[in-house]
Design an enzyme around this catalytic site. Structure first.
Site, PDB file in Angstrom:
ATOM      1  N   HIS A  98       0.858  -1.186   0.000  1.00 63.92           N
ATOM      2  CA  HIS A  98       0.000   0.000   0.000  1.00 63.92           C
ATOM      3  C   HIS A  98       0.898   1.241   0.000  1.00 63.92           C
ATOM      4  O   HIS A  98       2.011   1.216   0.532  1.00 63.92           O
ATOM      5  CB  HIS A  98      -0.932   0.008   1.220  1.00 63.92           C
ATOM      6  CG  HIS A  98      -1.950   1.105   1.124  1.00 63.92           C
ATOM      7  ND1 HIS A  98      -1.680   2.389   1.540  1.00 63.92           N
ATOM      8  CD2 HIS A  98      -3.201   1.129   0.599  1.00 63.92           C
ATOM      9  CE1 HIS A  98      -2.749   3.144   1.279  1.00 63.92           C
ATOM     10  NE2 HIS A  98      -3.678   2.405   0.721  1.00 63.92           N
ATOM     11  N   GLU A 146      -3.157   3.516  -7.569  1.00 64.39           N
ATOM     12  CA  GLU A 146      -3.542   4.632  -6.687  1.00 64.39           C
ATOM     13  C   GLU A 146      -2.505   5.756  -6.751  1.00 64.39           C
ATOM     14  O   GLU A 146      -1.452   5.641  -6.127  1.00 64.39           O
ATOM     15  CB  GLU A 146      -3.591   4.163  -5.224  1.00 64.39           C
ATOM     16  CG  GLU A 146      -4.657   3.177  -4.876  1.00 64.39           C
ATOM     17  CD  GLU A 146      -4.917   3.158  -3.375  1.00 64.39           C
ATOM     18  OE1 GLU A 146      -6.089   3.165  -3.010  1.00 64.39           O
ATOM     19  OE2 GLU A 146      -3.960   3.156  -2.575  1.00 64.39           O
TER      20      GLU A 146
HETATM   21  O1  G3P Z   1      -6.394   2.092   0.302  1.00 67.25           O
HETATM   22  C1  G3P Z   1      -7.266   3.032  -0.183  1.00 67.25           C
HETATM   23  C2  G3P Z   1      -6.674   4.361  -0.264  1.00 67.25           C
HETATM   24  O2  G3P Z   1      -5.345   4.533  -0.186  1.00 67.25           O
HETATM   25  C3  G3P Z   1      -7.484   5.408  -0.887  1.00 67.25           C
HETATM   26  O3  G3P Z   1      -7.801   6.238   0.171  1.00 67.25           O
HETATM   27  O4  G3P Z   1      -9.178   7.802   1.398  1.00 67.25           O
HETATM   28  O5  G3P Z   1      -8.564   8.267  -0.965  1.00 67.25           O
HETATM   29  O6  G3P Z   1     -10.187   6.462  -0.462  1.00 67.25           O
HETATM   30  P1  G3P Z   1      -9.009   7.240   0.015  1.00 67.25           P
END
Ligand code: G3P
Length: 229
Positions: A98, A146
Site C-alpha cells: 500500500h 492509486e
Molecule cells: O487504500 C485506499 C486508499 O489509499 C485510498 O484512500 O481515502 O482516498 O479512499 P481514500
C-alpha cells in the site's frame, strides 16, 4: 461460518488507522458492509487493523483482508505479520505495498509468492502504470492503481487522472490478462465508481469516502449500487 465469497467487480474498503474504523466501530462497519452486499449483490471486502481481523471475522460474513503481510515464515521474526497466521485467522486476502506501507520490488514479489502459498488473495497497490507493468509479472490476483497525491483528497482518480486508470488496465492486461485491476484514491461517490468502471477498472479500493463519511452506510450503498455486475 461460511463467509461471503470475494468476486469482481469488488469494493475493497481499507480501514487504515482511522479512529472511525477500529475495534467496535470496525465491527459496525463490517455489519454495514454485509447489509449493503445483501441489498446490492456487490462484492465488498474490508481491510481492518490486523488486531481487529478476528473480531470482524467472528461477527460478520464480510470477507476480510489484512492491510499487510510480511514475506517471512515460521520462526524468529518477532513483530512481523506471518502469512500463515493471517490465513489461519480467517482472512481471505491481503493488501501488499500500500502507498502508506511501501516495499521494494523484490519484497513485493516475495510477498505475492507467500500470499499464494497460504491461499490469500493478493492485491498489490502501485502508484504508476510503469510499476503496474512490473508487478503484473509477479502474477498477483489483483493490482490496485492509486496515485498517492489523490489519496484522502476527495478528488477521484477516475475523474482527475482517467489516463492513469485506463493506462494501467491496458498495460496489465497485455502482460497478464488474469490480473484484475482496481483503482483507488479520492473515490467518494457512485459517479466516481461508474467512471472507474468505464475506464476498465474491475473494482475500487476506498478508505475515507466510506470510513470518514457522515453516513458510512449511505456512502457504501451509493458506491455499491453504482457498480455494474
Ligand atoms: O487504500 C485506499 C486508499 O489509499 C485510498 O484512500 O481515502 O482516498 O479512499 P481514500
Amino acid at each position: 461460518m461460511e463467509g461471503i465469497l470475494v468476486n469482481y467487480p469488488l469494493i475493497l474498503v481499507n480501514f487504515k488507522t482511522y479512529k472511525e474504523s477500529i475495534g467496535e466501530k470496525a465491527v459496525e462497519l463490517a455489519k454495514i458492509a454485509e447489509k449493503v452486499h445483501l441489498k446490492t449483490g456487490t462484492s465488498i471486502a474490508l481491510a481492518p487493523q490486523i488486531v481487529d481481523v478476528k473480531m470482524l471475522i467472528d461477527s460478520s460474513e464480510t470477507p476480510v483482508f489484512a492491510q499487510h503481510i510480511d514475506a517471512v515464515g515460521y520462526g524468529q521474526f518477532t513483530g512481523h505479520i506471518l502469512p500463515e497466521a493471517v490465513a489461519e485467522s480467517g482472512c481471505v486476502g491481503t493488501l501488499i505495498n500500500h502507498s502508506e506501507k511501501q516495499l521494494p520490488l523484490n519484497i513485493i514479489e516475495a510477498t505475492v509468492k507467500r500470499a499464494k502459498e497460504v491461499q490469500l488473495i493478493s492485491v498489490v497497490c502501485v502508484d504508476t502504470v510503469e510499476k503496474a507493468k512490473i508487478v503484473a509479472r509477479y502474477n498477483p490476483d489483483s493490482i490496485a492503481i492509486e496515485p498517492p497525491e489523490l489519496i484522502g483528497s476527495g478528488i477521484s482518480v477516475s475523474k482527475a487522472k482517467p489516463e492513469v486508470v485506463s493506462g494501467a488496465v491496458k498495460a496489465v492486461k497485455v502482460i497478464n490478462p488474469k490480473v484484475k485491476v482496481l483503482c483507488g484514491a479520492g473515490i467518494t461517490n457512485g459517479e466516481d465508481v461508474a467512471a472507474a468502471q468505464k475506464l476498465g477498472a474491475e473494482g475500487i479500493l476506498v478508505a475515507s469516502g466510506v470510513v470518514k463519511a457522515k453516513d458510512p452506510e449511505a456512502a457504501l450503498f451509493d458506491l455499491a449500487r453504482s457498480l455494474r455486475h
